[in-house]
Design a protein around this motif. Structure first.
Motif, PDB file in Angstrom:
ATOM      1  N   VAL A 172       0.842  -1.206   0.000  1.00  0.00           N
ATOM      2  CA  VAL A 172       0.000   0.000   0.000  1.00  0.00           C
ATOM      3  C   VAL A 172       0.875   1.253   0.000  1.00  0.00           C
ATOM      4  CG1 VAL A 172      -1.668   1.326   1.356  1.00  0.00           C
ATOM      5  CG2 VAL A 172      -1.967  -1.137   1.057  1.00  0.00           C
ATOM      6  N   ALA A 173       1.952   1.247   0.785  1.00  0.00           N
ATOM      7  CA  ALA A 173       2.847   2.406   0.806  1.00  0.00           C
ATOM      8  C   ALA A 173       3.495   2.624  -0.551  1.00  0.00           C
ATOM      9  CB  ALA A 173       3.921   2.218   1.877  1.00  0.00           C
ATOM     10  N   HIS A 174       3.886   1.541  -1.206  1.00  0.00           N
ATOM     11  CA  HIS A 174       4.486   1.643  -2.541  1.00  0.00           C
ATOM     12  C   HIS A 174       3.483   2.209  -3.540  1.00  0.00           C
ATOM     13  CE1 HIS A 174       6.577  -0.615  -6.106  1.00  0.00           C
ATOM     14  NE2 HIS A 174       6.742   0.685  -6.158  1.00  0.00           N
ATOM     15  N   ALA A 175       2.241   1.696  -3.507  1.00  0.00           N
ATOM     16  CA  ALA A 175       1.218   2.188  -4.424  1.00  0.00           C
ATOM     17  C   ALA A 175       0.935   3.670  -4.197  1.00  0.00           C
ATOM     18  CB  ALA A 175      -0.069   1.373  -4.251  1.00  0.00           C
ATOM     19  N   ALA A 176       0.872   4.087  -2.929  1.00  0.00           N
ATOM     20  CA  ALA A 176       0.629   5.501  -2.628  1.00  0.00           C
ATOM     21  C   ALA A 176       1.764   6.379  -3.122  1.00  0.00           C
ATOM     22  CB  ALA A 176       0.440   5.679  -1.120  1.00  0.00           C
ATOM     23  N   ALA A 177       2.984   5.839  -3.097  1.00  0.00           N
ATOM     24  CA  ALA A 177       4.137   6.636  -3.507  1.00  0.00           C
ATOM     25  C   ALA A 177       4.166   6.890  -5.011  1.00  0.00           C
ATOM     26  CB  ALA A 177       5.427   5.936  -3.075  1.00  0.00           C
ATOM     27  N   VAL A 178       3.694   5.927  -5.793  1.00  0.00           N
ATOM     28  CA  VAL A 178       3.821   6.048  -7.253  1.00  0.00           C
ATOM     29  C   VAL A 178       2.479   6.181  -7.957  1.00  0.00           C
ATOM     30  CG1 VAL A 178       5.985   4.764  -7.248  1.00  0.00           C
ATOM     31  CG2 VAL A 178       3.843   3.523  -7.546  1.00  0.00           C
ATOM     32  N   GLY A 179       1.355   6.194  -7.198  1.00  0.00           N
ATOM     33  CA  GLY A 179       0.043   6.333  -7.816  1.00  0.00           C
ATOM     34  C   GLY A 179      -0.336   5.139  -8.671  1.00  0.00           C
ATOM     35  N   ALA A 180      -0.147   3.916  -8.146  1.00  0.00           N
ATOM     36  CA  ALA A 180      -0.338   2.701  -8.924  1.00  0.00           C
ATOM     37  C   ALA A 180      -1.658   2.022  -8.592  1.00  0.00           C
ATOM     38  CB  ALA A 180       0.819   1.739  -8.676  1.00  0.00           C
ATOM     39  N   VAL A 181      -1.971   0.990  -9.367  1.00  0.00           N
ATOM     40  CA  VAL A 181      -3.130   0.134  -9.134  1.00  0.00           C
ATOM     41  C   VAL A 181      -2.629  -1.171  -8.520  1.00  0.00           C
ATOM     42  CG1 VAL A 181      -5.084  -1.078 -10.182  1.00  0.00           C
ATOM     43  CG2 VAL A 181      -4.327   1.120 -11.113  1.00  0.00           C
ATOM     44  N   VAL A 182      -3.228  -1.595  -7.409  1.00  0.00           N
ATOM     45  CA  VAL A 182      -2.870  -2.861  -6.785  1.00  0.00           C
ATOM     46  C   VAL A 182      -4.140  -3.657  -6.513  1.00  0.00           C
ATOM     47  CG1 VAL A 182      -0.783  -1.937  -5.724  1.00  0.00           C
ATOM     48  CG2 VAL A 182      -2.921  -1.930  -4.439  1.00  0.00           C
ATOM     49  N   CYS A 183      -3.987  -4.973  -6.436  1.00  0.00           N
ATOM     50  CA  CYS A 183      -5.104  -5.872  -6.152  1.00  0.00           C
ATOM     51  C   CYS A 183      -4.780  -6.667  -4.900  1.00  0.00           C
ATOM     52  CB  CYS A 183      -5.351  -6.807  -7.333  1.00  0.00           C
ATOM     53  SG  CYS A 183      -6.663  -8.038  -7.041  1.00  0.00           S
ATOM     54  N   LEU A 184      -5.652  -6.579  -3.905  1.00  0.00           N
ATOM     55  CA  LEU A 184      -5.499  -7.298  -2.640  1.00  0.00           C
ATOM     56  C   LEU A 184      -6.569  -8.383  -2.596  1.00  0.00           C
ATOM     57  CD1 LEU A 184      -4.051  -7.315   0.150  1.00  0.00           C
ATOM     58  CD2 LEU A 184      -5.856  -5.818   0.964  1.00  0.00           C
ATOM     59  N   TYR A 185      -6.131  -9.639  -2.583  1.00  0.00           N
ATOM     60  CA  TYR A 185      -7.096 -10.723  -2.691  1.00  0.00           C
ATOM     61  C   TYR A 185      -6.760 -11.850  -1.719  1.00  0.00           C
ATOM     62  CZ  TYR A 185      -3.567 -13.231  -5.458  1.00  0.00           C
ATOM     63  OH  TYR A 185      -2.419 -13.861  -5.881  1.00  0.00           O
ATOM     64  N   GLY A 186      -7.637 -12.819  -1.636  1.00  0.00           N
ATOM     65  CA  GLY A 186      -7.512 -13.948  -0.727  1.00  0.00           C
ATOM     66  C   GLY A 186      -8.884 -14.406  -0.302  1.00  0.00           C
ATOM     67  N   ASP A 187      -8.979 -15.600   0.252  1.00  0.00           N
ATOM     68  CA  ASP A 187     -10.276 -16.130   0.670  1.00  0.00           C
ATOM     69  C   ASP A 187     -10.911 -15.254   1.743  1.00  0.00           C
ATOM     70  OD1 ASP A 187      -9.970 -18.200  -1.094  1.00  0.00           O
ATOM     71  OD2 ASP A 187      -9.181 -19.603   0.398  1.00  0.00           O
ATOM     72  N   ARG A 256      -3.557  10.837  -4.034  1.00  0.00           N
ATOM     73  CA  ARG A 256      -4.406  10.262  -3.010  1.00  0.00           C
ATOM     74  C   ARG A 256      -4.434   8.740  -3.166  1.00  0.00           C
ATOM     75  NH1 ARG A 256      -9.201  14.732  -3.273  1.00  0.00           N
ATOM     76  NH2 ARG A 256      -9.082  14.227  -5.471  1.00  0.00           N
ATOM     77  N   VAL A 257      -5.133   8.088  -2.254  1.00  0.00           N
ATOM     78  CA  VAL A 257      -5.335   6.638  -2.330  1.00  0.00           C
ATOM     79  C   VAL A 257      -6.837   6.382  -2.335  1.00  0.00           C
ATOM     80  CG1 VAL A 257      -4.936   4.400  -1.262  1.00  0.00           C
ATOM     81  CG2 VAL A 257      -3.185   6.176  -1.089  1.00  0.00           C
ATOM     82  N   LEU A 258      -7.311   5.749  -3.383  1.00  0.00           N
ATOM     83  CA  LEU A 258      -8.722   5.416  -3.514  1.00  0.00           C
ATOM     84  C   LEU A 258      -8.871   3.915  -3.274  1.00  0.00           C
ATOM     85  CD1 LEU A 258     -11.083   7.326  -4.232  1.00  0.00           C
ATOM     86  CD2 LEU A 258     -11.085   6.313  -6.503  1.00  0.00           C
ATOM     87  N   VAL A 259      -9.675   3.546  -2.299  1.00  0.00           N
ATOM     88  CA  VAL A 259      -9.832   2.147  -1.899  1.00  0.00           C
ATOM     89  C   VAL A 259     -11.219   1.673  -2.319  1.00  0.00           C
ATOM     90  CG1 VAL A 259      -9.821   0.508   0.006  1.00  0.00           C
ATOM     91  CG2 VAL A 259      -8.286   2.483   0.042  1.00  0.00           C
ATOM     92  N   LEU A 260     -11.260   0.618  -3.112  1.00  0.00           N
ATOM     93  CA  LEU A 260     -12.517   0.059  -3.562  1.00  0.00           C
ATOM     94  C   LEU A 260     -12.575  -1.386  -3.072  1.00  0.00           C
ATOM     95  CD1 LEU A 260     -14.030   0.702  -7.079  1.00  0.00           C
ATOM     96  CD2 LEU A 260     -14.548  -1.333  -5.755  1.00  0.00           C
ATOM     97  N   ASP A 261     -13.300  -1.581  -1.954  1.00  0.00           N
ATOM     98  CA  ASP A 261     -13.425  -2.918  -1.381  1.00  0.00           C
ATOM     99  C   ASP A 261     -14.538  -3.679  -2.097  1.00  0.00           C
ATOM    100  OD1 ASP A 261     -12.763  -4.988   0.232  1.00  0.00           O
ATOM    101  OD2 ASP A 261     -13.341  -4.047   2.116  1.00  0.00           O
ATOM    102  N   GLU A 262     -14.518  -4.996  -1.972  1.00  0.00           N
ATOM    103  CA  GLU A 262     -15.474  -5.870  -2.655  1.00  0.00           C
ATOM    104  C   GLU A 262     -15.431  -5.644  -4.163  1.00  0.00           C
ATOM    105  OE1 GLU A 262     -16.742  -8.138  -0.921  1.00  0.00           O
ATOM    106  OE2 GLU A 262     -16.478  -7.337   1.094  1.00  0.00           O
ATOM    107  N   VAL A 288      -6.615   0.944  -4.923  1.00  0.00           N
ATOM    108  CA  VAL A 288      -6.503  -0.350  -4.262  1.00  0.00           C
ATOM    109  C   VAL A 288      -7.820  -1.094  -4.476  1.00  0.00           C
ATOM    110  CG1 VAL A 288      -6.126  -1.580  -2.100  1.00  0.00           C
ATOM    111  CG2 VAL A 288      -4.921   0.562  -2.545  1.00  0.00           C
ATOM    112  N   LEU A 289      -7.772  -2.192  -5.216  1.00  0.00           N
ATOM    113  CA  LEU A 289      -8.933  -3.033  -5.465  1.00  0.00           C
ATOM    114  C   LEU A 289      -8.809  -4.264  -4.581  1.00  0.00           C
ATOM    115  CD1 LEU A 289      -8.867  -2.732  -9.340  1.00  0.00           C
ATOM    116  CD2 LEU A 289     -10.546  -1.671  -7.830  1.00  0.00           C
ATOM    117  N   ALA A 290      -9.753  -4.450  -3.659  1.00  0.00           N
ATOM    118  CA  ALA A 290      -9.639  -5.519  -2.674  1.00  0.00           C
ATOM    119  C   ALA A 290     -10.914  -6.340  -2.643  1.00  0.00           C
ATOM    120  CB  ALA A 290      -9.357  -4.939  -1.284  1.00  0.00           C
ATOM    121  N   GLY A 291     -10.773  -7.595  -2.216  1.00  0.00           N
ATOM    122  CA  GLY A 291     -11.942  -8.448  -2.043  1.00  0.00           C
ATOM    123  C   GLY A 291     -11.644  -9.888  -2.392  1.00  0.00           C
TER     124      GLY A 291
END
Length: 391
Positions: A172-187, A256-262, A288-291
């Motif tokens: 998350v810190a890396h994504a905030a630093a460079v304005g990137a898209v990341v995917c956080l996943y898992g059961d 900024r950091v935009l968090v989109l859960d689910e 940050v796309l998570a779910g």
């Protein structure tokens, strides 16, 4: 007009044909229908020449300077004392027509401040932790302060710095630093939300975090609306889709950091819409796309999946981690034997952090008010029975 007349005479004319012509020439469908009636009556098949407002190169360049904001463009034209300044609706219509015809709009970014554009989040985390050695020499870190933004089910629970939590923190810190898209996943129940919210709370500027709440299978207009709400655009959003998207892009220029859960709820068109926003060269906001299942949803849109900087998996706890992690999570587990912990994990826990948190909540309620609470096998069996439900 000739093609439309031929289709009408053959009985093949449909509304979609008229709509396509209207969009091509930048007029309403009603106008095209009127031209068609005139062509039938007069025999003139050429569309009449519209004498209207045209955007000059100077005005087009000014539009780029204001980031595509048509209302601001009109204010500047009026302030310059032009002879005849068109209405905002006219400007919208003409600019939309020119853009559809291929006229490029080059927006001007705000000037960069001398020196580093923003502080390095990785160097500013300042974690207040203590080390605890587990089995096989593993080291876990336990956070010593309570965080209002991190949900816990029981008083006294701590955020445990498992390898997964530390990895999410740096992603998350890396994504905030460079304005990137990341995917956080898992059961489901693996601790994604807790790890993510903890990581967000540790950013140098947590006030810049914006959360997007979406329903199941939202349409593109619905997603556009919730994005506007998250970015606090309010009534500044134009009604037209093109102008609204320009307003969103202008807001996403901020770091900024935009968090989109689910994120797994998003259908293909909504994900394509996000891809278009984050493809814009001016976008400087991390996404940050998570779910649970979000990685599968993103894989169905290769254009967006290819832009994901990091695919961050939050796995279940391994059997050798559980005892040490739970002792760090809550003091109630410190005196529970390793055999009892292994029994619970085999029958109920299965390395799922949410299940262990619910179990801790039941045990805390049962031991409440006792001077010295000792968690034995019988108590564990009763708590596990509550989680397993009717068989």
């Amino acid at each position: 007009m000739r093609r439309l007349l031929e289709r009408q005479q053959a009985g093949e004319l449909a509304t979609r044909h008229v709509r396509a012509v209207a969009e091509t020439v930048g007029v309403s469908e009603r106008t095209v229908w009127r031209w068609l009636e005139q062509a039938k009556a007069t025999g003139q098949v050429e569309a009449p020449v519209r004498q209207g407002y045209a955007v000059s190169d100077e005005v087009w360049a000014l539009l780029g300077e204001v980031g595509g904001n048509v209302a601001e463009l009109r204010r500047r034209l009026a302030a310059a004392g032009g002879a005849s300044v068109p209405s905002v609706s006219t400007l919208h219509r003409v600019i939309r027509r020119d853009r559809r015809a291929g006229r490029a709009l080059l927006t001007v970014r705000e000037p960069e401040v001398a020196g580093p554009s923003r502080p390095d989040p990785l160097s500013e985390l300042g974690l207040n932790v203590v080390a605890e050695k587990g089995v096989s020499g593993q080291v876990f870190l336990r956070e010593q302060k309570h965080l209002a933004q991190v949900p816990v089910l029981v008083p006294g629970a701590q955020v445990v710095h498992t390898p997964a939590v530390r990895s999410v923190l740096r992603t998350v810190a890396h994504a905030a630093a460079v304005g990137a898209v990341v995917c956080l996943y898992g059961d489901a129940g693996q601790g994604k939300t807790v790890a993510l919210q903890y990581a967000l709370s540790q950013l140098p500027h947590p006030a810049r975090v914006r959360r997007v709440h979406v329903g199941v299978h939202p349409t593109v207009p619905e997603l556009r609306r919730v994005l506007a709400d998250a970015l606090e655009l309010g009534r500044r959003m134009p009604r037209g889709a093109g102008e609204a998207d320009l307003t969103l892009v202008n807001a996403l220029r901020q770091p900024r950091v935009l968090v989109l859960d689910e994120a797994q709820r998003l259908p293909g068109p909504a994900l394509e819409f996000l891809r278009g926003l984050w493809d814009h060269p001016d976008t400087d906001t991390a996404l940050v796309l998570a779910g649970a299942g979000s990685e599968r949803a993103l894989r169905r849109v290769p254009a967006l999946a290819s832009r994901v900087l990091t695919w961050e998996l939050v796995p279940r706890l391994s059997q050798r981690e559980v005892a040490t992690v739970m002792a760090a999570f809550h003091s109630l587990w410190e005196d529970v034997t390793a055999d009892d912990v292994a029994w619970v994990d085999e029958h109920v826990g299965h390395g799922n952090f949410r299940t262990w948190a619910k179990l801790t909540s039941h045990l805390t309620a049962e031991t409440y008010g006792k001077s010295r609470a000792v968690v034995d096998r019988r108590m564990l069996e009763r708590a596990c029975a509550r989680l397993m439900g009717p068989l």
